[in-house]
Design a protein around this motif. Structure first.
Motif, PDB file in Angstrom:
ATOM      1  N   ASP A 225      -4.855  -9.119  -4.103  1.00  0.00           N
ATOM      2  CA  ASP A 225      -5.262 -10.017  -5.199  1.00  0.00           C
ATOM      3  C   ASP A 225      -4.140 -10.195  -6.221  1.00  0.00           C
ATOM      4  O   ASP A 225      -4.376 -10.158  -7.428  1.00  0.00           O
ATOM      5  N   GLY A 226      -2.956 -10.357  -5.744  1.00  0.00           N
ATOM      6  CA  GLY A 226      -1.829 -10.607  -6.633  1.00  0.00           C
ATOM      7  C   GLY A 226      -1.228  -9.357  -7.272  1.00  0.00           C
ATOM      8  O   GLY A 226      -0.221  -9.427  -7.968  1.00  0.00           O
ATOM      9  N   HIS A 227      -1.864  -8.194  -7.065  1.00  0.00           N
ATOM     10  CA  HIS A 227      -1.313  -6.954  -7.612  1.00  0.00           C
ATOM     11  C   HIS A 227      -0.555  -6.208  -6.521  1.00  0.00           C
ATOM     12  O   HIS A 227      -1.031  -6.106  -5.392  1.00  0.00           O
ATOM     13  N   ARG A 228       0.585  -5.646  -6.894  1.00  0.00           N
ATOM     14  CA  ARG A 228       1.406  -4.914  -5.952  1.00  0.00           C
ATOM     15  C   ARG A 228       0.741  -3.592  -5.579  1.00  0.00           C
ATOM     16  O   ARG A 228       0.379  -2.810  -6.449  1.00  0.00           O
ATOM     17  N   LEU A 229       0.507  -3.358  -4.283  1.00  0.00           N
ATOM     18  CA  LEU A 229       0.018  -2.041  -3.867  1.00  0.00           C
ATOM     19  C   LEU A 229       1.204  -1.141  -3.550  1.00  0.00           C
ATOM     20  O   LEU A 229       1.261  -0.010  -3.991  1.00  0.00           O
ATOM     21  N   PHE A 230       2.141  -1.648  -2.766  1.00  0.00           N
ATOM     22  CA  PHE A 230       3.377  -0.891  -2.524  1.00  0.00           C
ATOM     23  C   PHE A 230       4.514  -1.849  -2.187  1.00  0.00           C
ATOM     24  O   PHE A 230       4.303  -3.004  -1.839  1.00  0.00           O
ATOM     25  N   GLY A 231       5.714  -1.313  -2.331  1.00  0.00           N
ATOM     26  CA  GLY A 231       6.873  -2.066  -1.893  1.00  0.00           C
ATOM     27  C   GLY A 231       7.713  -2.554  -3.067  1.00  0.00           C
ATOM     28  O   GLY A 231       7.343  -2.343  -4.220  1.00  0.00           O
ATOM     29  N   PRO A 232       8.831  -3.175  -2.808  1.00  0.00           N
ATOM     30  CA  PRO A 232       9.268  -3.487  -1.447  1.00  0.00           C
ATOM     31  C   PRO A 232       9.668  -2.223  -0.670  1.00  0.00           C
ATOM     32  O   PRO A 232      10.247  -1.320  -1.244  1.00  0.00           O
ATOM     33  N   ILE A 233       9.337  -2.217   0.610  1.00  0.00           N
ATOM     34  CA  ILE A 233       9.713  -1.078   1.436  1.00  0.00           C
ATOM     35  C   ILE A 233      10.664  -1.545   2.532  1.00  0.00           C
ATOM     36  O   ILE A 233      10.665  -2.722   2.906  1.00  0.00           O
ATOM     37  N   ASP A 234      11.443  -0.615   2.997  1.00  0.00           N
ATOM     38  CA  ASP A 234      12.290  -0.857   4.162  1.00  0.00           C
ATOM     39  C   ASP A 234      12.169   0.401   5.001  1.00  0.00           C
ATOM     40  O   ASP A 234      12.773   1.428   4.704  1.00  0.00           O
ATOM     41  N   MET A 235      11.358   0.313   6.015  1.00  0.00           N
ATOM     42  CA  MET A 235      10.982   1.523   6.739  1.00  0.00           C
ATOM     43  C   MET A 235      11.188   1.297   8.216  1.00  0.00           C
ATOM     44  O   MET A 235      10.917   0.201   8.716  1.00  0.00           O
ATOM     45  N   SER A 236      11.677   2.329   8.892  1.00  0.00           N
ATOM     46  CA  SER A 236      11.816   2.137  10.331  1.00  0.00           C
ATOM     47  C   SER A 236      11.161   3.287  11.087  1.00  0.00           C
ATOM     48  O   SER A 236      11.167   4.436  10.647  1.00  0.00           O
ATOM     49  N   ILE A 237      10.537   2.922  12.174  1.00  0.00           N
ATOM     50  CA  ILE A 237       9.845   3.894  13.021  1.00  0.00           C
ATOM     51  C   ILE A 237      10.653   3.966  14.317  1.00  0.00           C
ATOM     52  O   ILE A 237      10.677   3.014  15.095  1.00  0.00           O
ATOM     53  N   SER A 238      11.316   5.099  14.500  1.00  0.00           N
ATOM     54  CA  SER A 238      12.329   5.175  15.562  1.00  0.00           C
ATOM     55  C   SER A 238      11.744   5.198  16.966  1.00  0.00           C
ATOM     56  O   SER A 238      10.674   5.777  17.190  1.00  0.00           O
ATOM     57  N   ALA A 239      12.483   4.579  17.872  1.00  0.00           N
ATOM     58  CA  ALA A 239      12.076   4.486  19.268  1.00  0.00           C
ATOM     59  C   ALA A 239      11.874   5.869  19.877  1.00  0.00           C
ATOM     60  O   ALA A 239      12.728   6.753  19.741  1.00  0.00           O
ATOM     61  N   GLY A 240      10.761   6.058  20.539  1.00  0.00           N
ATOM     62  CA  GLY A 240      10.518   7.276  21.300  1.00  0.00           C
ATOM     63  C   GLY A 240      10.384   8.529  20.464  1.00  0.00           C
ATOM     64  O   GLY A 240      10.501   9.637  20.992  1.00  0.00           O
ATOM     65  N   GLU A 241      10.165   8.390  19.154  1.00  0.00           N
ATOM     66  CA  GLU A 241      10.070   9.570  18.297  1.00  0.00           C
ATOM     67  C   GLU A 241       8.806   9.520  17.436  1.00  0.00           C
ATOM     68  O   GLU A 241       8.166   8.485  17.318  1.00  0.00           O
ATOM     69  N   TRP A 242       8.526  10.673  16.821  1.00  0.00           N
ATOM     70  CA  TRP A 242       7.382  10.769  15.907  1.00  0.00           C
ATOM     71  C   TRP A 242       7.842  10.518  14.486  1.00  0.00           C
ATOM     72  O   TRP A 242       8.706  11.230  13.975  1.00  0.00           O
ATOM     73  N   THR A 243       7.234   9.533  13.832  1.00  0.00           N
ATOM     74  CA  THR A 243       7.460   9.319  12.409  1.00  0.00           C
ATOM     75  C   THR A 243       6.163   9.647  11.695  1.00  0.00           C
ATOM     76  O   THR A 243       5.114   9.112  12.045  1.00  0.00           O
ATOM     77  N   CYS A 244       6.252  10.573  10.706  1.00  0.00           N
ATOM     78  CA  CYS A 244       5.040  10.939   9.975  1.00  0.00           C
ATOM     79  C   CYS A 244       5.062  10.269   8.612  1.00  0.00           C
ATOM     80  O   CYS A 244       6.072  10.292   7.919  1.00  0.00           O
ATOM     81  N   LEU A 245       3.924   9.653   8.252  1.00  0.00           N
ATOM     82  CA  LEU A 245       3.839   8.909   7.010  1.00  0.00           C
ATOM     83  C   LEU A 245       2.909   9.641   6.046  1.00  0.00           C
ATOM     84  O   LEU A 245       1.739   9.862   6.358  1.00  0.00           O
ATOM     85  N   LEU A 246       3.471  10.033   4.903  1.00  0.00           N
ATOM     86  CA  LEU A 246       2.662  10.722   3.892  1.00  0.00           C
ATOM     87  C   LEU A 246       2.656   9.935   2.594  1.00  0.00           C
ATOM     88  O   LEU A 246       3.530   9.102   2.346  1.00  0.00           O
ATOM     89  N   GLY A 247       1.696  10.254   1.745  1.00  0.00           N
ATOM     90  CA  GLY A 247       1.598   9.601   0.435  1.00  0.00           C
ATOM     91  C   GLY A 247       0.217   9.864  -0.112  1.00  0.00           C
ATOM     92  O   GLY A 247      -0.681  10.236   0.643  1.00  0.00           O
ATOM     93  N   ARG A 248       0.056   9.646  -1.422  1.00  0.00           N
ATOM     94  CA  ARG A 248      -1.255   9.968  -1.989  1.00  0.00           C
ATOM     95  C   ARG A 248      -2.315   8.995  -1.456  1.00  0.00           C
ATOM     96  O   ARG A 248      -1.990   7.921  -0.955  1.00  0.00           O
ATOM     97  N   SER A 249      -3.578   9.383  -1.606  1.00  0.00           N
ATOM     98  CA  SER A 249      -4.675   8.559  -1.104  1.00  0.00           C
ATOM     99  C   SER A 249      -4.667   7.196  -1.773  1.00  0.00           C
ATOM    100  O   SER A 249      -4.437   7.100  -2.975  1.00  0.00           O
ATOM    101  N   GLY A 250      -4.884   6.176  -0.998  1.00  0.00           N
ATOM    102  CA  GLY A 250      -5.007   4.837  -1.554  1.00  0.00           C
ATOM    103  C   GLY A 250      -3.694   4.112  -1.734  1.00  0.00           C
ATOM    104  O   GLY A 250      -3.666   2.976  -2.191  1.00  0.00           O
ATOM    105  N   VAL A 251      -2.568   4.749  -1.338  1.00  0.00           N
ATOM    106  CA  VAL A 251      -1.273   4.103  -1.553  1.00  0.00           C
ATOM    107  C   VAL A 251      -0.995   3.058  -0.467  1.00  0.00           C
ATOM    108  O   VAL A 251      -0.151   2.184  -0.638  1.00  0.00           O
TER     109      VAL A 251
END
Lengths: 247, 241
Positions: free
Chosen positions: B16-42
């Protein structure tokens, strides 16, 4: 204690209150007959009552089958086409604002004095509860399941058949249980407005001839018939629910 | 093995026009585990839903692309905190539900093999109601593997399990999802430090990488380096990122 003890005691209590009312008011038997008079009338007219009960029973069963099928099909269509639902749901609710009682004379005019108009009455009266209960269930499937299906590339038809309908079976079951109680009301109203057979007709006939004991006997048979329908439909409906919850 | 791509997300997300997050520049590497953490609701789950092409409440302004240029959503499978097993189907039918939902004939041999690998061979005909929480999550893992897709998105899949079962599931998932591009959304620093090749911390301002020990996952729960990393990650999260 036997599980029949309570129903038995309740019946006995009802009969006692009835008899007490007869004694207390000292009402003449053509106004309020005593239980034994009604029992006597029921026994003496058993063939007559049975004959009319078969007619009403047929109307109710056919009404239930047709009404439940139409209701279920409508609910699935509404759930499959949300735009159709937005368009037709207000219309469906509006039709419910028209009392079915008021439609009975015109239905008799259209479908005749035979069982046709009574079946239509029963169908009309149960169509909405079945549609609305089932549609509610179809619209309230766990969102996660639909997300999962989408990530799997599921087709809409398969989602409906394999996820939405099985999830909504308990809702359909509660709609059907209501329908089993409503359907006899529809059939009897139809018989009151114009019929030559059926329990509703027999009640009017007995009333008109001041055979109040026969009228009461017919009323009780009608109530028992409704209880029987409710019992049978509940058993079938609970099977649906079991199939949905545990398979 | 089907090629597992690297996925890059660049952009911001507004509700609704409000920023939730970002700008982000994130990459999830091929064939690997990327774990995403952050507070609830982010918006951790939102990121996962965006990659899957599922509906979200707001708008992502930016792009989500794979390094090979092919579409992502059709190559991704999804596993949630809730097992999402259908209660009226038995375990094996639940594992092959993907094929059924596509109107295809399921490959029961493969299903049996996968059910065997998650250790549920003795329960193949049981309904989910007759299985424990851990068993149901293993069944969900088998269903995810049955889809055989190179990208796997996990939304807190182990968080409702007891500690022992959770550790077992982490081992099993790490073993079975090897070679796939995995994004794991989690609240648990210990889980992230055990399983992650990378850890990304999501906040309103962006996505930042968190340094992990040089060792390869899956790391032992008593690995001192992992424990140190986990402790400092926890302190960082408590300080409010």
């Amino acid at each position: 204690m036997n599980r029949l003890t309570y129903p038995f005691c309740a019946t006995l209590l009802g009969l006692c209150l009835w008899q007490a009312l007869v004694w207390g008011t000292d009402a003449p038997h053509f106004i309020l007959p005593a239980p034994w008079r009604v029992a006597k009338a029921a026994f003496e007219s058993r063939a007559l009552i049975a004959e009319h009960a078969v007619v009403t029973g047929t109307e109710v069963i056919l009404g239930l089958i047709i009404g439940a099928s139409l209701g279920a099909i409508t609910a699935i269509q509404l759930a499959a086409f949300p735009r159709l639902a937005r368009l037709t749901l207000p219309l469906l609710v509006f039709t419910q604002a028209v009392p079915v009682f008021a439609l009975a004379p015109i239905l008799t005019l259209w479908f005749g004095y035979g069982i046709g108009s009574k079946i239509v009455m029963a169908v009309l009266i149960i169509y909405f509860p079945v549609t609305s209960a089932f549609y509610d269930g179809l619209s309230r499937v766990t969102p996660g399941l639909l997300d999962l299906a989408k990530t799997m590339g599921a087709s809409k038809t398969q989602v409906m058949l394999r996820i939405k309908i099985p999830s909504a079976l308990p809702s359909l079951a509660s709609g059907l249980k209501l329908a089993a109680v409503y359907a006899p009301i529809g059939a009897v109203i139809g018989e009151w407005v114009g019929a030559s057979r059926g329990l509703g007709y027999l009640m009017l006939l007995a009333n008109g001839r001041a055979k109040i004991d026969l009228m009461f006997a017919t009323l009780i048979v009608l109530a028992l018939l409704t209880l029987l329908f409710h019992k049978v439909v509940s058993m079938l409906a609970n099977r649906l629910t079991d199939a949905s919850v545990t398979g | 093995m089907i090629h597992a791509p690297t996925i890059t997300l660049k952009g911001r997300y507004d509700v609704d026009g409000h920023r939730l997050f970002g700008p982000i520049d994130m990459s999830i590497s091929a064939g690997e585990w990327t774990c995403l953490l952050g507070r609830s609701g982010v918006g951790k789950s939102t990121i996962l839903r965006l990659i899957l092409g599922l509906e979200t409440a707001g708008d992502f302004i930016g792009k989500i692309v794979s390094d090979d240029g092919y579409p992502i959503a059709k190559r991704a499978s999804y596993m949630a905190q809730s097992d999402l097993l259908l209660p009226w189907l038995n375990l094996r039918e639940n594992v092959v539900v993907g094929a059924r939902l596509r109107g295809a004939e399921p490959d029961f041999d493969q299903a049996n093999a996968l059910i065997d690998r998650v250790g549920l061979s003795d329960h193949i005909k049981k309904k989910p109601g007759a299985l424990s929480g851990g068993m149901r999550q293993r069944a969900a893992l088998a269903r995810t593997l049955m889809e055989n897709r190179p990208i796997v998105l996990l939304d807190e899949p182990f968080s409702a399990l007891d500690a022992g079962t959770r550790a077992d599931m982490q081992d099993l998932a790490a073993e079975l999802l090897v070679g796939k591009t995995v994004l794991l959304v989690t609240h648990d620093p210990a889980e992230a430090c055990r399983l992650g090749h990378q850890i990304t911390l999501l906040s309103e301002d962006g996505a930042n990488a968190w340094d992990l020990p040089d060792t390869m996952p899956i790391r032992q729960p008593d690995d001192p380096e992992m424990l140190r990393s986990q402790a400092s990650l926890l302190a960082h999260l408590r300080a409010g990122l």
